[in-house]
Design a protein around this motif. Structure first.
Motif, short mmCIF file in Angstrom:
data_model
loop_
_atom_site.label_atom_id
_atom_site.label_comp_id
_atom_site.label_asym_id
_atom_site.label_seq_id
_atom_site.Cartn_x
_atom_site.Cartn_y
_atom_site.Cartn_z
N LYS A 168 0.81 -1.22 0.00
CA LYS A 168 0.00 0.00 0.00
C LYS A 168 0.85 1.27 0.00
CE LYS A 168 -4.02 -2.10 0.61
NZ LYS A 168 -5.03 -2.18 -0.35
N GLY A 169 2.14 1.16 0.16
CA GLY A 169 3.01 2.33 0.10
C GLY A 169 2.84 3.27 1.26
N SER A 170 2.98 4.56 1.00
CA SER A 170 3.01 5.55 2.07
C SER A 170 1.69 5.69 2.81
CB SER A 170 3.45 6.90 1.51
OG SER A 170 2.52 7.37 0.56
N ALA A 171 0.57 5.36 2.19
CA ALA A 171 -0.72 5.45 2.88
C ALA A 171 -0.76 4.49 4.07
CB ALA A 171 -1.86 5.15 1.92
N ALA A 172 -0.27 3.27 3.88
CA ALA A 172 -0.24 2.31 4.98
C ALA A 172 0.74 2.75 6.05
CB ALA A 172 0.10 0.92 4.47
N ASP A 173 1.86 3.32 5.63
CA ASP A 173 2.84 3.82 6.59
C ASP A 173 2.23 4.94 7.44
OD1 ASP A 173 4.70 2.07 5.54
OD2 ASP A 173 5.71 3.59 4.33
N LEU A 174 1.57 5.89 6.80
CA LEU A 174 0.94 6.98 7.53
C LEU A 174 -0.15 6.44 8.46
CD1 LEU A 174 0.67 10.00 8.11
CD2 LEU A 174 -0.93 10.14 6.19
N ALA A 175 -0.93 5.50 8.01
CA ALA A 175 -1.98 4.92 8.85
C ALA A 175 -1.39 4.28 10.10
CB ALA A 175 -2.79 3.89 8.05
N THR A 176 -0.27 3.59 9.95
CA THR A 176 0.38 2.95 11.08
C THR A 176 0.88 4.00 12.07
OG1 THR A 176 1.06 1.09 9.70
CG2 THR A 176 2.27 1.41 11.75
N ILE A 177 1.49 5.04 11.56
CA ILE A 177 2.01 6.12 12.41
C ILE A 177 0.87 6.83 13.13
CG2 ILE A 177 3.16 8.37 12.37
CD1 ILE A 177 4.81 7.17 9.95
N VAL A 178 -0.20 7.15 12.40
CA VAL A 178 -1.35 7.85 12.97
C VAL A 178 -1.98 7.00 14.08
CG1 VAL A 178 -3.72 8.61 12.47
CG2 VAL A 178 -1.83 9.28 10.98
N SER A 179 -2.14 5.72 13.83
CA SER A 179 -2.72 4.83 14.83
C SER A 179 -1.85 4.78 16.08
CB SER A 179 -2.88 3.43 14.23
OG SER A 179 -3.44 2.56 15.17
#
Length: 167
Positions: free
Chosen positions: A66-77
């Motif tokens: 998923k690229g950066s979207a999944a990375d951002l989601a992980t960080i946000v969570s």
């Protein structure tokens, strides 16, 4: 920005996609945006930089499904969970917004009424007050429509995308 496909989605899901697209197009300096469920699952994302690359034909696929979207989601969570825990320890009530200023960018996390989170990665030169204002508008408009049914629909729509597709 190339709008994500909303074919086959409910009107509520299409409206949420429109709100996210509007946020990205109206606020200069946004690098990536994600809406994450209270249990940490990516529900909706937009990556303006990658969408611009796709329009010009210079897109390079990121590593991972998923690229950066999944990375951002992980960080946000993770940040959301950490700040909620901190607020409980300090007996300070609910967390409304978290902002992390870094040398080369900013990260904003804002609570949505159902426990979901809106996360924004901003460029170093973004106007933080403008970003926070537009995030609050998004939260105010989206918070009442994020029902369990809509969260499930959004999650299923992400899972239906082929591996490696742009968010």
């Amino acid at each position: 920005m190339t709008a994500p496909s909303t074919f086959g989605l409910s009107s509520e899901a299409r409206n949420l996609h429109w709100l996210l697209t509007n946020l990205v197009e109206e606020v200069p300096g946004l690098l990536s945006v994600a809406v994450v469920s209270s249990d940490g699952l990516l529900l909706l994302s937009s990556d303006p930089g990658r969408n611009a690359e796709a329009r010009t034909g210079t897109e390079q696929r990121p590593a991972g499904p998923k690229g950066s979207a999944a990375d951002l989601a992980t960080i946000v969570s993770g940040i959301g969970s950490l700040t909620i825990g901190a607020a409980k320890l300090m007996e300070a009530g609910g967390v409304k917004q978290t902002m992390v200023a870094m040398d080369d960018g900013s990260l904003f996390v804002m609570s949505i009424s159902d426990g979901s989170l809106l996360g924004v990665h901003g460029a170093p030169d973004c106007d933080m007050s403008v970003v926070a204002y537009h995030m609050a508008l998004f939260v105010g408009r989206a918070g009442h429509v994020l029902t369990p049914e809509l969260r499930s629909e959004l999650r299923q729509s992400l899972e239906a995308k082929p591996t490696g597709s742009a968010q």
